[in-house]
Design a protein around this motif. Sequence first.
Motif, PDB file in Angstrom:
ATOM      1  N   ASN A 329       0.894  -1.301   0.030  1.00  0.00           N
ATOM      2  CA  ASN A 329       0.176  -0.006  -0.047  1.00  0.00           C
ATOM      3  C   ASN A 329       0.725   1.255   0.048  1.00  0.00           C
ATOM      4  OD1 ASN A 329      -2.228   1.405  -0.187  1.00  0.00           O
ATOM      5  ND2 ASN A 329      -2.536   1.664   2.062  1.00  0.00           N
ATOM      6  N   GLU A 330       1.790   1.102  -0.770  1.00  0.00           N
ATOM      7  CA  GLU A 330       2.674   2.436  -0.945  1.00  0.00           C
ATOM      8  C   GLU A 330       2.193   3.383  -2.085  1.00  0.00           C
ATOM      9  OE1 GLU A 330       5.113   5.396  -1.229  1.00  0.00           O
ATOM     10  OE2 GLU A 330       5.542   3.993   0.333  1.00  0.00           O
ATOM     11  N   MET A 331       2.047   4.590  -1.904  1.00  0.00           N
ATOM     12  CA  MET A 331       1.391   5.543  -2.968  1.00  0.00           C
ATOM     13  C   MET A 331       2.164   5.579  -4.208  1.00  0.00           C
ATOM     14  SD  MET A 331       2.311   9.430  -1.404  1.00  0.00           S
ATOM     15  CE  MET A 331       1.585   8.950   0.149  1.00  0.00           C
ATOM     16  N   LEU A 332       3.782   5.240  -4.066  1.00  0.00           N
ATOM     17  CA  LEU A 332       4.586   5.335  -5.176  1.00  0.00           C
ATOM     18  C   LEU A 332       3.997   4.330  -6.487  1.00  0.00           C
ATOM     19  CD1 LEU A 332       6.998   6.478  -6.609  1.00  0.00           C
ATOM     20  CD2 LEU A 332       8.119   4.473  -5.704  1.00  0.00           C
ATOM     21  N   GLY A 333       3.509   3.273  -5.955  1.00  0.00           N
ATOM     22  CA  GLY A 333       2.768   2.301  -7.066  1.00  0.00           C
ATOM     23  C   GLY A 333       1.661   2.903  -7.940  1.00  0.00           C
ATOM     24  N   ARG A 334       0.906   3.814  -7.105  1.00  0.00           N
ATOM     25  CA  ARG A 334      -0.206   4.453  -7.745  1.00  0.00           C
ATOM     26  C   ARG A 334       0.191   5.552  -8.717  1.00  0.00           C
ATOM     27  NH1 ARG A 334      -2.102   3.190  -2.524  1.00  0.00           N
ATOM     28  NH2 ARG A 334      -1.779   5.105  -1.786  1.00  0.00           N
ATOM     29  N   GLN A 335       1.308   6.160  -8.392  1.00  0.00           N
ATOM     30  CA  GLN A 335       2.055   7.221  -9.288  1.00  0.00           C
ATOM     31  C   GLN A 335       2.508   6.616 -10.154  1.00  0.00           C
ATOM     32  OE1 GLN A 335       4.070   8.826  -5.378  1.00  0.00           O
ATOM     33  NE2 GLN A 335       3.395  10.720  -6.049  1.00  0.00           N
ATOM     34  N   ILE A 336       3.377   5.635 -10.088  1.00  0.00           N
ATOM     35  CA  ILE A 336       3.920   5.082 -11.379  1.00  0.00           C
ATOM     36  C   ILE A 336       2.899   4.457 -12.344  1.00  0.00           C
ATOM     37  CG2 ILE A 336       5.363   3.078 -12.003  1.00  0.00           C
ATOM     38  CD1 ILE A 336       6.787   3.142  -9.456  1.00  0.00           C
ATOM     39  N   CYS A 337       1.750   3.805 -11.902  1.00  0.00           N
ATOM     40  CA  CYS A 337       0.916   3.293 -12.921  1.00  0.00           C
ATOM     41  C   CYS A 337       0.088   4.719 -13.677  1.00  0.00           C
ATOM     42  CB  CYS A 337       0.074   2.486 -12.255  1.00  0.00           C
ATOM     43  SG  CYS A 337       0.882   0.923 -11.622  1.00  0.00           S
ATOM     44  N   THR A 338      -0.082   5.570 -12.822  1.00  0.00           N
ATOM     45  CA  THR A 338      -0.863   6.647 -13.393  1.00  0.00           C
ATOM     46  C   THR A 338       0.095   7.449 -14.459  1.00  0.00           C
ATOM     47  OG1 THR A 338      -1.991   7.051 -11.042  1.00  0.00           O
ATOM     48  CG2 THR A 338      -1.774   8.963 -12.874  1.00  0.00           C
ATOM     49  N   ILE A 339       1.108   7.603 -14.242  1.00  0.00           N
ATOM     50  CA  ILE A 339       2.012   8.209 -15.130  1.00  0.00           C
ATOM     51  C   ILE A 339       2.259   7.511 -16.476  1.00  0.00           C
ATOM     52  CG2 ILE A 339       4.342   8.868 -15.747  1.00  0.00           C
ATOM     53  CD1 ILE A 339       4.783   9.969 -12.760  1.00  0.00           C
ATOM     54  N   HIS A 340       2.458   6.173 -16.322  1.00  0.00           N
ATOM     55  CA  HIS A 340       2.386   5.082 -17.184  1.00  0.00           C
ATOM     56  C   HIS A 340       1.177   5.358 -18.355  1.00  0.00           C
ATOM     57  CE1 HIS A 340       2.327   1.604 -19.839  1.00  0.00           C
ATOM     58  NE2 HIS A 340       1.280   1.240 -19.332  1.00  0.00           N
ATOM     59  N   ASN A 341       0.126   5.066 -17.609  1.00  0.00           N
ATOM     60  CA  ASN A 341      -1.310   5.162 -18.425  1.00  0.00           C
ATOM     61  C   ASN A 341      -1.397   6.353 -19.138  1.00  0.00           C
ATOM     62  OD1 ASN A 341      -1.844   2.594 -17.643  1.00  0.00           O
ATOM     63  ND2 ASN A 341      -3.480   3.191 -15.944  1.00  0.00           N
ATOM     64  N   LEU A 342      -1.308   7.466 -18.369  1.00  0.00           N
ATOM     65  CA  LEU A 342      -1.288   8.712 -19.036  1.00  0.00           C
ATOM     66  C   LEU A 342      -0.511   9.076 -20.347  1.00  0.00           C
ATOM     67  CD1 LEU A 342      -1.630  11.305 -16.015  1.00  0.00           C
ATOM     68  CD2 LEU A 342      -3.595  10.611 -17.862  1.00  0.00           C
ATOM     69  N   ALA A 343       0.862   8.592 -20.104  1.00  0.00           N
ATOM     70  CA  ALA A 343       1.664   8.634 -21.160  1.00  0.00           C
ATOM     71  C   ALA A 343       1.489   7.677 -22.406  1.00  0.00           C
ATOM     72  CB  ALA A 343       3.323   8.223 -20.610  1.00  0.00           C
ATOM     73  N   PHE A 344       0.645   6.374 -22.019  1.00  0.00           N
ATOM     74  CA  PHE A 344       0.337   5.610 -23.101  1.00  0.00           C
ATOM     75  C   PHE A 344      -0.784   6.167 -23.923  1.00  0.00           C
ATOM     76  CE2 PHE A 344      -2.440   2.327 -24.395  1.00  0.00           C
ATOM     77  CZ  PHE A 344      -1.876   1.741 -25.454  1.00  0.00           C
ATOM     78  N   TYR A 345      -1.662   6.766 -23.096  1.00  0.00           N
ATOM     79  CA  TYR A 345      -2.794   7.444 -23.824  1.00  0.00           C
ATOM     80  C   TYR A 345      -2.343   8.519 -24.745  1.00  0.00           C
ATOM     81  CZ  TYR A 345      -7.342   5.299 -21.589  1.00  0.00           C
ATOM     82  OH  TYR A 345      -8.077   4.619 -21.170  1.00  0.00           O
TER      83      TYR A 345
END
Length: 376
Positions: A329-345
């Motif tokens: 439950n470390e917030m960094l995981g959520r940040q990493i996936c958010t940046i990846h998804n936005l960059a992919f879109y």
Amino acid sequence: MKFDLLKTDAATQARAGVVHTDHGAIETPIFMPVGTLGTVKGVHQRELKEEVNPDIILANTYHLYLRPGTDILEKAGGLHQFMNWDRPILTDSGGYQVYSLSANRKIKEEGVKFKSHIDGSYHFFTPERAMDIQRSIGADIIMAFDECTPYPCEYNYARRSMHMTHRWLKRCIEHFNNTPDRYGFKQTLFPIIQGSTYKDLRVQSAEFVANCDLPANAIGGLSVGEPAEEMYAMTEVVTAVLPNEKPRYLMGVGTPINLLENVALGVDMFDCVMPTRNGRNGMIFTANGSINIKNKKWEADFSPLDDAGYAWVDTEYSKSYVRHLFTVNEMLGRQICTIHNLAFYLWLMREARKHILAGDFATWKEKMVKQMDNRL
């Protein structure tokens, strides 16, 4: 605002263009990351600019009106200054909240009475008030106040709601034209087409909105639970009516496949919470399908999050490590996936643009849809 339509794909209705605003150019087709409260959740503005690099982002009128409030935004010099963002911003008028807060609102001809989800206080939005708030926020593109109907929606209700949205649009236009731009740059009003999933209503609404002759046109009331085929059918009906020389914005859509299918139908602009919300829940989108990084199968997978490298996080972190971050439950995981998804879109939309300009969009789109329709 000015729109240059550069090319339309010969095999589909896909278009490549440029929207010019006082805060910069927007190359279309474009995906707009959602920054509801004046921030794209979990992403610093520097990361947003350097890694995701969107031409425009979206914020929400209702939420910014509640917090921090227009007084603070005006004292700051508008949302651009408040959040330190020098590119275009679009604000939703609050019409989606008419739909999403159905248990806490009452609609009448004059406007909508909301019960705040924060403290239970009551607030009243009229078309005129929605224009005033968006003037205070200072978005480059502001949306007309409308009612977003649910799915399914009974025909007579959809028809009455559509006509009320049209009356509200007239009031928005009149008030917008009688109020000045704020903060030294031009603001542009977009109207919204409604009509649920009824072809005749969608045609009526598209014709009414097109006749208002505003600089662009938006399609609302889709991606609210209807099957994807219904969404595509309604989009196709509407884009056949709308003028070619103006940008088209499909609100609240959607998955990567939804985006490509609607680009093929002639849509230029999109927004959706899916890449950020799903990212915070451990789902990442890739060119080969979606991944639930929380699954045990990734526990000992030390390969990069995504070899394609849409953002630096994709090659900086392994699947195993990102899964571990979610496990603890470390917030960094959520940040990493958010940046990846936005960059992919954003990559997906820019690739679509390249292929439209190159003349092979239809072939590329079909290949991409097949690749992305997988759970990895």
